[in-house]
Structure formats: structure tokens, C-alpha cells
Design an enzyme around this catalytic site. Structure first.
Site, PDB file in Angstrom:
ATOM      1  N   LYS A   1       1.035  -1.358   0.048  1.00 24.95           N
ATOM      2  CA  LYS A   1       0.084  -0.034  -0.067  1.00 24.95           C
ATOM      3  C   LYS A   1       0.780   1.326  -0.200  1.00 24.95           C
ATOM      4  CE  LYS A   1      -4.437  -1.491   1.305  1.00 24.95           C
ATOM      5  NZ  LYS A   1      -4.335  -2.753   1.616  1.00 24.95           N
TER       6      LYS A   1
ATOM      7  N   GLU B   1      -9.884   7.490   2.746  1.00 27.07           N
ATOM      8  CA  GLU B   1     -10.914   6.493   3.267  1.00 27.07           C
ATOM      9  C   GLU B   1      -9.957   5.208   3.843  1.00 27.07           C
ATOM     10  OE1 GLU B   1     -10.094   6.502   0.187  1.00 27.07           O
ATOM     11  OE2 GLU B   1      -9.568   4.153   0.078  1.00 27.07           O
TER      12      GLU B   1
ATOM     13  N   SER C   1       1.497  -9.772  -0.963  1.00 27.02           N
ATOM     14  CA  SER C   1       1.129  -8.077  -0.864  1.00 27.02           C
ATOM     15  C   SER C   1       1.470  -7.591   0.512  1.00 27.02           C
ATOM     16  CB  SER C   1      -0.254  -8.154  -1.013  1.00 27.02           C
ATOM     17  OG  SER C   1      -0.914  -8.885  -0.259  1.00 27.02           O
TER      18      SER C   1
HETATM   19  C1  LIG Z   1      -5.251  -3.883   1.443  1.00 27.71           C
HETATM   20  C2  LIG Z   1      -4.496  -5.260   1.228  1.00 27.71           C
HETATM   21  C3  LIG Z   1      -5.008  -6.169   0.077  1.00 27.71           C
HETATM   22  C4  LIG Z   1      -6.035  -6.081  -0.697  1.00 27.71           C
HETATM   23  O1  LIG Z   1      -6.104  -4.571  -1.401  1.00 27.71           O
HETATM   24  P1  LIG Z   1      -5.632  -4.778  -3.085  1.00 27.71           P
HETATM   25  O2  LIG Z   1      -5.873  -3.342  -3.572  1.00 27.71           O
HETATM   26  O3  LIG Z   1      -6.730  -5.872  -3.686  1.00 27.71           O
HETATM   27  O4  LIG Z   1      -4.281  -5.217  -3.121  1.00 27.71           O
HETATM   28  C5  LIG Z   1      -4.197  -7.326   0.189  1.00 27.71           C
HETATM   29  N1  LIG Z   1      -2.966  -7.314   0.846  1.00 27.71           N
HETATM   30  C6  LIG Z   1      -2.740  -6.674   1.815  1.00 27.71           C
HETATM   31  C7  LIG Z   1      -1.355  -6.985   2.792  1.00 27.71           C
HETATM   32  C8  LIG Z   1      -3.486  -5.414   1.973  1.00 27.71           C
HETATM   33  O5  LIG Z   1      -3.065  -4.548   3.051  1.00 27.71           O
END
Ligand SMILES: *Cc1c(COP(=O)(O)O)cnc(C)c1O
Length: 408
Positions: free
Chosen positions: A86, A108, A377
Site C-alpha cells: 500500500k 478512506e 502483498s
Molecule cells: C489492502 C490489502 C490487500 C487488498 O487490496 P488490493 O487493492 O486488492 O491489493 C491485500 N493485501 C494486503 C497485505 C493489504 O493490506
């Protein structure tokens, strides 16, 4: 893309007239910076110095041996500052806000992860930050509220509607109507009205640019499959974009199967065939909605995947068959998480573990000449409360009890 902001039948910009000036200015300035190599260079330098990029592509040798099928690589977005992808988007939009001479950002947040990334970037760039968060979400995710406050952001609880993410988005847009001259709206995922899906995907594209270079250096060829979890779609688009032109690379998005399709408690818009096209929150995409077009309540063990809509870019790639969508249930996620921890010494976020679970279900059909890249992610230590509960760890429960007594 023919008309700006449309991806096949999806996307667009369905906003009240009062927001036209804010969106016009943003479209104009985003158009300028996206073609500006100086801006991109500044962005990459900042990511390198502040967030630790490039993130590694780790060969998962023990997981690979465990399955004895495709070779598995993990793209380590967990090693970013703040522990997830993020920050890529928050930093990009923060730099854009500075370019636009804004002094304040609003955002948000649902689970609070985007709010924390925004608060971090605002502190670093010397911007004021106001974060809108549903009252219900604030109670569920207090640890992130704590960090946002300590980082100097103002948190505004949203007390209407279902007191969750969609209400926080409405509250942020309401703020923007009267504040856009000084304020940038720093939206957190690849959804919403144009140019947000394109802009967030643009900043997250760094993931795929690096991953492609890394796999070519390590293996001398492209992967056969790339897996990513899909909430709004930003981390998945981030890694997939680089491979879209290479039709031989199969791209798989994994949604939150929650307690399974039959339970009705999930956030799977595409894989279960339950989402229907509609227009809400400024754009057209597949939403989980009832027969009257009301948004359904969604559920996932991973707060970051708990969302009714999906990036319009994915709605289109789904219809075109370029990205395959699968779902992983909470139980499958907990099992995959345990395996990744034991085999690799890595703790993925519950969101990211959906990508692992999806990949592990498919891997039986591969051979040793195939290559998997799994986009991790984020890191999982933030999820200790939910993971301990998912693993039914009794000692953890007692620990929380003891902590509670200390405060009484
Ligand atoms: C917010 C988040 C997501 C989901 O958001 P996407 O916009 O689909 O990437 C996935 N993994 C983590 C670790 C997150 O914090």
C-alpha cells in the site's frame, strides 16, 4: 481503452457535478506526471530510500520440494516499509499532491492499512492528513487507529450507513467537495471514478516491473503462472500489468472465499459468479448486490479483502478471459499459512495467503518446468489476533486474558 477511464464496459466516472472541478484538476495533473520521467525517477528514488525497494523475488526452495511440481518464487512486498504494497500507492499520490501544491490529504480506510500508509506518507512529506473510517471498523481495527493517531493524522469516525468502508468513501468525497483547492483525495485501491483505477495501477506497476526483470535474470524466461490476492485489485494489477502482453503467462486472481459459497459469507465477486454489473461509488463494475441493487454485506478472515466491488480493470480482464479468478476459503488460507511459515520461515498477511492457497490448489496440475510467482502483498504479524484465533491457539487466549486483567 478507447474513452478515457473505460475498460471495455467498465469504469467511467459517475460523480456529482459539484466534484467536476476536483476531478478535472486531478486528471490534468495525473496526465502530466504519468508521462514525466523526472517524476517517475523521483518516485523510484523515494521508494528506494524510504521503503526499501526493490523488494526481493525469493526462491521458495522448500515449498518447491514439498510439492515437487512447479518452481515457486515469492515477490516480497511484505519487506516494504509499513509491511505491505500500500505504501507504493500512498507515496506516489503523496508526491503528486506535492506537485499539485496541496497541503493536505484525505483518505478512506476500511481495515486501517491504507490509513496507516497514508499517515506515514503525510508525516514524511509534511502534509496534513485526515482519515475517514467507519465507527464499526474503528472498533474492529483499533491497533491501526492507534498508529494513525500517533503518526499525526486526524481520524474522523463515520457514524452513518453501515459505519464501514463505503460510508468512509462517501464521507471523504463530501470533504473533497469543499476542500479540493488545498486537498488531494488519496484513494487506496484501483477502484472508484476515473482516474483513480488507472492512477493506483500506475503507481503499483513498480511491483511487476521489478518482478519481470528479476525472474528474467534468475531463470532467463518468463513464469508460467502469476498469483495474487484480489480485494480492490491494486496489488494484483501491480504485478499482472507487466505480464499482460505475454499471453503465455497465466494470471490468476484469488478472491476471499470466506466460509464458502454456500454460506453466503464471502467477498467473492467473480470466481463464484455471484457479482453483477452495476454503478456505485462513482464507477461501473461487478458488485456483490441483492436483487434490488443494494450492496451485500461481505465477509473474509482477511479484513483487506472484505469489499463489495472490484477494480473495473479486472471486470474487463475477467470478461476477456485474460485473468482467471479463483476463491480460497478461510480454512484453506489457515492451512496454507501454516505451510508457508513452516517451510519458508515467512509470515504472509492473511490477504496475501489467499494467493498462496490458490496457487497450492492448482500446483498438482503443473510440472517441474513450470514457474510460479506468488505476489506476497504484505506481512502477517499485523494479523496475530486473527491468526491465533484461526489456529485455535489456547495459550494466546490466556495471554490476552492476563493482559486484560492488568488494565482492569
Ligand atoms: C489492502 C490489502 C490487500 C487488498 O487490496 P488490493 O487493492 O486488492 O491489493 C491485500 N493485501 C494486503 C497485505 C493489504 O493490506
Amino acid at each position: 481503452m478507447s474513452i478515457a477511464g473505460y475498460y471495455g464496459n467498465y469504469g467511467g466516472s459517475f460523480i456529482p457535478e459539484i466534484l467536476y472541478p476536483a476531478f478535472n484538476e486531478l486528471n490534468h495533473d495525473f496526465d502530466k506526471i504519468k508521462k514525466d520521467p523526472v517524476f517517475w525517477h523521483e518516485y523510484c528514488e523515494m521508494l528506494a530510500g524510504f521503503s526499501g525497494r526493490p523488494t526481493p523475488l525469493t526462491y521458495a526452495n522448500r515449498l518447491t520440494d514439498h510439492f515437487g511440481k512447479a518452481k515457486i518464487y515469492i515477490k516480497r512486498e511484505d519487506l516494504n516499509h509499513s509491511g505491505a504494497h500500500k505504501i507504493n500507492n500512498a507515496l506516489g499520490q503523496g508526491l503528486l499532491a506535492k506537485r499539485m501544491n496541496k497541503t493536505r490529504v484525505i483518505a478512506e480506510t476500511g481495515a486501517g492499512q491504507h490509513g496507516v500508509a497514508t499517515a506515514i506518507v503525510a508525516a514524511k512529506l509534511g502534509l496534513q492528513a485526515t482519515i475517514y473510517m467507519g465507527r464499526e471498523d474503528m472498533e474492529r481495527q483499533y491497533a491501526n487507529v492507534f498508529w494513525m493517531k500517533r503518526l499525526g493524522a486526524e481520524i474522523v469516525p463515520v457514524d452513518y450507513g453501515s459505519c464501514t468502508l463505503k460510508d468512509a468513501i462517501n464521507a471523504a468525497l463530501r470533504d473533497w467537495v469543499s476542500s479540493f483547492e488545498t486537498t488531494h483525495y488519496l484513494l487506496g485501491t484501483a477502484s472508484g471514478a476515473h482516474p483513480f483505477p488507472e492512477m493506483v495501477a500506475f503507481f503499483q506497476s513498480i511491483i511487476g516491473i521489478e518482478a519481470k526483470e528479476q525472474i528474467l535474470r534468475l531463470e532467463g524466461r518468463l513464469p508460467s503462472h502469476v498469483y495474487a490476492c484480489v480485494g480492490g485489485g491494486s496489488n494484483a494489477l501491480g504485478i499482472f500489468q507487466s505480464f499482460l502482453p505475454n499471453r503465455e503467462v497465466e494470471l490468476v486472481g484469488v478472491e476471499a472465499g470466506g466460509k464458502g459459497q454456500a454460506s453466503g459469507q464471502h467477498a467473492t465477486r467473480l470466481a463464484y459468479g455471484e457479482g453483477k454489473p452495476g454503478i456505485a461509488q462513482g464507477y461501473k463494475t461487478y458488485f456483490l448486490q441483492d436483487n434490488d441493487g443494494q450492496m451485500c454485506d461481505t465477509y473474509s478472515i482477511a479484513a483487506g479483502l472484505d469489499y463489495t466491488g472490484i477494480s473495473p480493470i479486472f471486470a474487463d480482464l475477467f470478461e476477456k478471459g485474460r485473468v482467471r479468478f479463483e476463491a480460497a476459503t478461510d480454512d484453506e488460507v489457515i492451512e496454507a499459512l501454516q505451510l508457508v511459515m513452516n517451510q519458508e520461515g515467512i509470515i504472509p498477511a492473511l490477504e496475501s495467503t489467499h494467493a498462496f492457497a490458490g496457487a497450492f490448489k492448482d500446483i498438482v496440475n503443473t510440472s517441474a518446468s513450470d514457474i510460479y510467482i506468488i505476489n506476497m502483498s504484505g506481512r502477517g504479524d499485523k494479523d496475530i489476533f486473527n491468526i491465533a484465533e484461526g489456529l485455535k491457539d489456547g495459550e494466546w487466549k490466556k495471554f490476552i486474558g492476563r493482559k486484560y486483567k492488568q488494565y482492569e
